[in-house]
Scaffold this active site. Structure first.
Site, PDB file in Angstrom:
ATOM      1  N   ASP A  61      46.711  56.514  45.979  1.00  0.00           N
ATOM      2  CA  ASP A  61      46.294  55.825  47.202  1.00  0.00           C
ATOM      3  C   ASP A  61      46.679  54.346  47.191  1.00  0.00           C
ATOM      4  O   ASP A  61      46.946  53.759  48.244  1.00  0.00           O
ATOM      5  CB  ASP A  61      44.785  55.969  47.394  1.00  0.00           C
ATOM      6  CG  ASP A  61      44.403  57.341  47.940  1.00  0.00           C
ATOM      7  OD1 ASP A  61      45.314  58.112  48.297  1.00  0.00           O
ATOM      8  OD2 ASP A  61      43.198  57.643  47.992  1.00  0.00           O
ATOM      9  N   GLY A  62      46.711  53.724  46.001  1.00  0.00           N
ATOM     10  CA  GLY A  62      47.113  52.325  45.928  1.00  0.00           C
ATOM     11  C   GLY A  62      48.541  52.122  46.395  1.00  0.00           C
ATOM     12  O   GLY A  62      48.844  51.166  47.115  1.00  0.00           O
ATOM     13  N   ARG A  66      49.909  50.032  49.703  1.00  0.00           N
ATOM     14  CA  ARG A  66      50.984  49.037  49.652  1.00  0.00           C
ATOM     15  C   ARG A  66      52.079  49.380  50.660  1.00  0.00           C
ATOM     16  O   ARG A  66      52.619  48.494  51.330  1.00  0.00           O
ATOM     17  CB  ARG A  66      51.541  48.943  48.228  1.00  0.00           C
ATOM     18  CG  ARG A  66      50.632  48.181  47.274  1.00  0.00           C
ATOM     19  CD  ARG A  66      51.293  47.951  45.933  1.00  0.00           C
ATOM     20  NE  ARG A  66      51.250  49.141  45.100  1.00  0.00           N
ATOM     21  CZ  ARG A  66      50.242  49.491  44.331  1.00  0.00           C
ATOM     22  NH1 ARG A  66      49.155  48.729  44.284  1.00  0.00           N
ATOM     23  NH2 ARG A  66      50.285  50.584  43.592  1.00  0.00           N
ATOM     24  N   ASN A 135      41.902  50.570  55.221  1.00  0.00           N
ATOM     25  CA  ASN A 135      40.660  51.210  54.794  1.00  0.00           C
ATOM     26  C   ASN A 135      39.418  50.414  55.169  1.00  0.00           C
ATOM     27  O   ASN A 135      38.593  50.882  55.935  1.00  0.00           O
ATOM     28  CB  ASN A 135      40.674  51.436  53.277  1.00  0.00           C
ATOM     29  CG  ASN A 135      41.338  52.731  52.878  1.00  0.00           C
ATOM     30  OD1 ASN A 135      41.624  53.578  53.721  1.00  0.00           O
ATOM     31  ND2 ASN A 135      41.591  52.902  51.596  1.00  0.00           N
ATOM     32  N   GLU A 136      39.264  49.227  54.573  1.00  0.00           N
ATOM     33  CA  GLU A 136      38.004  48.521  54.762  1.00  0.00           C
ATOM     34  C   GLU A 136      38.111  47.035  54.459  1.00  0.00           C
ATOM     35  O   GLU A 136      39.014  46.575  53.752  1.00  0.00           O
ATOM     36  CB  GLU A 136      36.894  49.124  53.889  1.00  0.00           C
ATOM     37  CG  GLU A 136      36.995  48.839  52.402  1.00  0.00           C
ATOM     38  CD  GLU A 136      37.913  49.752  51.637  1.00  0.00           C
ATOM     39  OE1 GLU A 136      38.803  49.196  50.953  1.00  0.00           O
ATOM     40  OE2 GLU A 136      37.763  50.984  51.699  1.00  0.00           O
ATOM     41  N   HIS A 163      20.122  42.499  52.516  1.00  0.00           N
ATOM     42  CA  HIS A 163      19.984  41.987  51.148  1.00  0.00           C
ATOM     43  C   HIS A 163      20.560  43.095  50.268  1.00  0.00           C
ATOM     44  O   HIS A 163      19.896  44.111  50.027  1.00  0.00           O
ATOM     45  CB  HIS A 163      18.521  41.705  50.822  1.00  0.00           C
ATOM     46  CG  HIS A 163      17.831  40.873  51.873  1.00  0.00           C
ATOM     47  ND1 HIS A 163      18.012  39.508  51.968  1.00  0.00           N
ATOM     48  CD2 HIS A 163      16.994  41.222  52.879  1.00  0.00           C
ATOM     49  CE1 HIS A 163      17.304  39.049  52.986  1.00  0.00           C
ATOM     50  NE2 HIS A 163      16.675  40.066  53.558  1.00  0.00           N
ATOM     51  N   ASP A 165      24.193  44.537  47.620  1.00  0.00           N
ATOM     52  CA  ASP A 165      25.346  44.215  46.772  1.00  0.00           C
ATOM     53  C   ASP A 165      26.565  43.876  47.623  1.00  0.00           C
ATOM     54  O   ASP A 165      27.539  43.314  47.124  1.00  0.00           O
ATOM     55  CB  ASP A 165      25.681  45.394  45.854  1.00  0.00           C
ATOM     56  CG  ASP A 165      24.678  45.551  44.719  1.00  0.00           C
ATOM     57  OD1 ASP A 165      23.838  44.650  44.536  1.00  0.00           O
ATOM     58  OD2 ASP A 165      24.734  46.576  44.008  1.00  0.00           O
TER      59      ASP A 165
END
Length: 276
Positions: A61-62, A66, A135-136, A163, A165
């Site tokens: 997926d990387g 790209r 994606n995000e 509040h 992560d």
């Protein structure tokens, strides 16, 4: 009809390097002008992408992400080929790439247009940067910081202060990536909806949400300690208190070439979720 093809490979994968050489030779033998390279080479010479009819991405997926970043500014379609497990982005493996290319050369396949999101980073009323994601877009705590306070506004209407992560704004494509791991819903990738997902939120009754396609999401950091802005898992830009990240659907799209029928998404989804 394919006249020019770019082959993107992962330089850290022996399998990707080997297949890229073999595939490039195979394409040239069939009269297709072919350029193979890694993402940095294509970034340094954007005309190599702009002049091609198709980019074939060999990897995980990387590598596909790209390829998407290289191709969407030029409206060039991407054929993802998974080396390893098939993914939500790549539906064919190395054993199908040659027959797949023949199918495309004979006019087969179809175009799968995926929505993108555009994120603008604002500080003190000035736009510092702009980014596009397949994606995000994520605001998250830095490795050393505690939870972050992120105030979220949708279409100028205050929603809540998480509040947590972190907070994710994902496309439908991204709903099966980090957003899914954070507990978000799966959205059909053909949808133009956005997904808002808090990451490990504390003391909130506002869960993940699916937003309309033209939603404008503003995330303001309200923590004294720093946070990070990531776009498709990259960038990692330092944020300070008061910074705003404004996310909306991009007018651009990313186009994938698909060889399987479009109605197989749900069957493939179940199979891949069972394997994960």
């Amino acid at each position: 009809m394919l006249e020019r093809v770019a082959v993107l490979y992962n330089p850290l994968s022996d399998a990707s390097i080997k297949l890229s050489r073999e595939l490039a030779d195979w394409l040239v033998e069939r009269g297709v002008k072919t350029t193979r390279g890694v993402s940095q080479e294509f970034r340094d010479q954007p005309h190599l992408v702009a002049d091609c009819d198709l980019m074939i991405a060999l990897g995980g997926d990387g590598t596909v992400l790209r390829a998407a970043r290289l191709c969407f500014p030029h409206n060039i379609p991407v054929l993802p080929v998974a080396l390893g497990h098939l993914s939500f982005m790549a539906e064919i493996g190395p054993d199908e790439v040659y027959s797949g290319c023949e199918q495309i050369m004979n006019g087969g396949g179809w175009f799968d247009e995926r929505s993108l999101v555009r994120a603008q980073l604002w500080r003190g009323g000035q736009k510092l940067s702009q980014h596009t994601a397949l994606n995000e877009v994520v605001i998250s705590r830095s490795d050393l910081s505690r939870i972050v306070n992120v105030h979220v506004t949708i279409d100028d209407s205050p929603l809540t202060t998480y509040h947590a992560d972190g907070v994710i704004v994902a496309t439908a494509t991204g709903s099966t990536a980090y957003a899914l791991a954070a507990g978000g819903p799966i959205v059909d990738p053909r949808s133009q909806a956005l997904v808002l997902v808090p990451i490990a939120a504390h003391l909130t009754n506002i869960p993940s949400m699916v937003l309309h396609e033209d939603a404008v999401v503003t995330m303001q950091l309200r923590s004294r300690h720093h946070a990070l802005l990531a776009v498709d898992g990259r960038e990692n830009i330092d944020l300070i208190e008061g910074d705003e990240v404004v996310v909306r659907r991009s007018p651009q799209v990313c186009t994938f070439v698909r060889l399987r029928p479009s109605n197989q998404f749900y069957t493939q989804l179940v199979a891949r979720l069972r394997r994960s």
